[in-house]
Design a protein around this motif. Structure first.
Motif, short mmCIF file in Angstrom:
data_model
loop_
_atom_site.label_atom_id
_atom_site.label_comp_id
_atom_site.label_asym_id
_atom_site.label_seq_id
_atom_site.Cartn_x
_atom_site.Cartn_y
_atom_site.Cartn_z
N LEU A 170 -5.20 -6.99 9.12
CA LEU A 170 -5.69 -8.23 8.52
C LEU A 170 -5.84 -9.34 9.56
N SER A 187 0.85 -1.19 0.00
CA SER A 187 0.00 0.00 0.00
C SER A 187 0.88 1.23 0.00
N ARG A 216 -12.40 -13.31 1.04
CA ARG A 216 -12.79 -12.39 -0.03
C ARG A 216 -11.60 -11.56 -0.50
N PHE A 217 -10.73 -11.19 0.44
CA PHE A 217 -9.58 -10.35 0.09
C PHE A 217 -8.55 -11.10 -0.77
N THR A 218 -8.59 -12.43 -0.77
CA THR A 218 -7.66 -13.17 -1.63
C THR A 218 -7.95 -12.90 -3.11
N TRP A 230 -2.08 -10.10 -2.53
CA TRP A 230 -2.86 -10.33 -1.31
C TRP A 230 -3.19 -11.81 -1.15
N CYS A 231 -3.49 -12.48 -2.26
CA CYS A 231 -3.77 -13.91 -2.19
C CYS A 231 -2.56 -14.67 -1.69
N VAL A 253 -8.54 -9.84 -4.25
CA VAL A 253 -8.17 -8.45 -4.55
C VAL A 253 -7.01 -8.41 -5.53
N SER A 300 -13.88 -12.55 5.75
CA SER A 300 -13.41 -11.35 5.05
C SER A 300 -12.08 -11.61 4.35
N LEU A 301 -11.19 -12.34 5.02
CA LEU A 301 -9.88 -12.63 4.43
C LEU A 301 -10.02 -13.46 3.16
#
Length: 407
Positions: A14, A2, A24-26, A32-33, A28, A21-22
């Motif tokens: 995180l 970032s 879903r963030f994979t 991040w994955c 992004v 939530s994590l």
């Protein structure tokens, strides 16, 4: 990662998010994955969330229909707080035996389940309900000189030295004379390799029993154990398997428990607790009282202390465990959960009902274990499909539920 926040702050944020939530963030980005799926982040996330004040209670009910329950509750700190249901974990598997899966243990977000019904039937499953992924362990071949059913005992825990999950399988083989032979055959499964290996069991000169549960604490697995001395008298102790060294040893019990018949294990916070049961005068599978002992300093037999006695006048079938506020949970015959306050001696019916042998209580925390693609884990749907030979079980369940045919 970032342009606005330092990486260490992003990691801290995180680690405090729910697993849902994590996942879903994979999606992004690849970065991040890769981060969220990495073993280092997995370990950090497990450590940060280990102190979450939650409990998971498993039981199997038969009314209004046969159903596995994995219920997450708050772990009340004050005696004025109630045990409050947070959520139900969706259990995806069907037992080939038609009964409930036995919970061998829970550690770092993973359940170890066995479809053995205290026998020797596959599969053994490692299951992470938070990410809905699981692994079925390789089957074990039967001994060529088998003269009857095996008596198999399992344990599950996390080796903190090698950062690896391990399942311990202790199998007693019945000889031609009908007596189970000592020492047993012992194998250890490592999640990192996906393989079983045989370990030395020559110093196991006694036996476990079906009543005895296993406890994971301090990177070791514990069972109640008994052996006969030279005079033929049975003496109880704890059998301890250290996961890092993969060796067995014994731990002494209080003298009052050395020769009693009915014992089980649970945890009182981070202390081992042994429960002794006095037989009931009626024919029900219950007892008059249970006596609760706690080892206040791990590994020091002189620190055993008798905490309290629970008297239910012949109605106790099983001790379940402790809450943070010191209350003690037990099952009243035929399968009602009660809480007991040792200070006030007050009993309270918690309106939780199930088969008395099926109850299992542990601290609960979510984790990302099995998210790493190298673990060989499947989705719960894929594993259930494999275990049941296709989608037919799902169709049968749907039809049975629609017409009200399931008991």
């Amino acid at each position: 990662m970032s342009h606005y926040l330092p990486d260490c702050l992003i990691l801290d944020i995180l680690c405090r998010l729910p697993v849902e939530s994590l996942l879903r963030f994979t999606c992004v980005s690849k970065q991040w994955c890769s981060l969220i799926s990495s073993p280092d982040f997995n370990s950090l996330y497990t450590t940060v969330n280990a102190t979450t004040p939650l409990l998971v209670l498993h039981h199997f009910s038969v009314k209004p229909k046969k159903q596995q329950h994995y219920s997450v509750y708050n772990d009340p700190d004050s005696k004025t707080e109630n045990l409050t249901l947070i959520k139900q974990l969706k259990f995806p598997f069907r037992s080939s035996s038609g009964k409930d899966f036995r919970v061998v243990g829970f550690c770092n977000g993973l359940f170890c389940l066995s479809d053995d019904l205290y026998g020797d039937i596959d599969p053994i499953i490692l299951w992470n309900p938070a990410i809905r992924r699981s692994i079925s362990l390789p089957s074990r071949p039967k001994p060529t000189f088998l003269c009857g059913p095996l008596r198999v005992f399992l344990g599950f825990g996390f080796d903190q030295i090698t950062c690896d999950f391990k399942v311990v399988r202790i199998a007693y083989v019945r000889g031609a004379n009908g007596v189970y032979m000592v020492p047993p055959e012992v194998e250890v499964y490592k999640l990192s390799t996906g393989l079983w290996k045989t370990v030395n069991s020559k110093n196991i000169n006694g036996k476990l029993d079906f009543l005895y549960s296993s406890i994971y604490l301090n990177s070791a697995i514990h069972w109640v154990f008994h052996c006969k001395n030279e005079g033929g008298k049975i003496t109880n102790s704890l059998l301890v398997f250290v996961l890092s060294a993969e060796t067995f040893s014994e731990m002494s019990l209080p003298q009052e428990l050395a020769h009693v018949c009915f014992l089980s294990l649970t945890l009182c916070g981070e202390r081992i607790s042994v429960i002794s049961y006095e037989e009931s005068h009626n024919h029900a599978p219950s007892c008059d009282t249970c006596v609760v002992w706690v080892m206040n300093q791990y590994g020091k037999p002189e620190s055993w202390m008798k905490e309290f006695i629970v008297d239910l006048r012949g109605e106790i079938t099983k001790a379940i465990g402790f809450l943070r506020n010191g209350k003690f949970l037990a099952v009243e015959y035929p399968g009602n959960v009660l809480s007991y306050d040792p200070d006030s001696r007050e009993l309270k019916d918690l309106d939780i009902h199930g088969m008395y042998h099926s109850f299992f209580l542990r601290k609960y925390a979510e984790s990302l274990m099995l998210l790493d693609g190298n673990s060989g884990a499947m989705t719960d749907f894929e594993l259930n499909y494999e275990l049941n030979g296709g989608v037919i079980p799902y169709l049968m369940d749907t039809v049975a539920d629609f017409f009200g045919l399931r008991g």
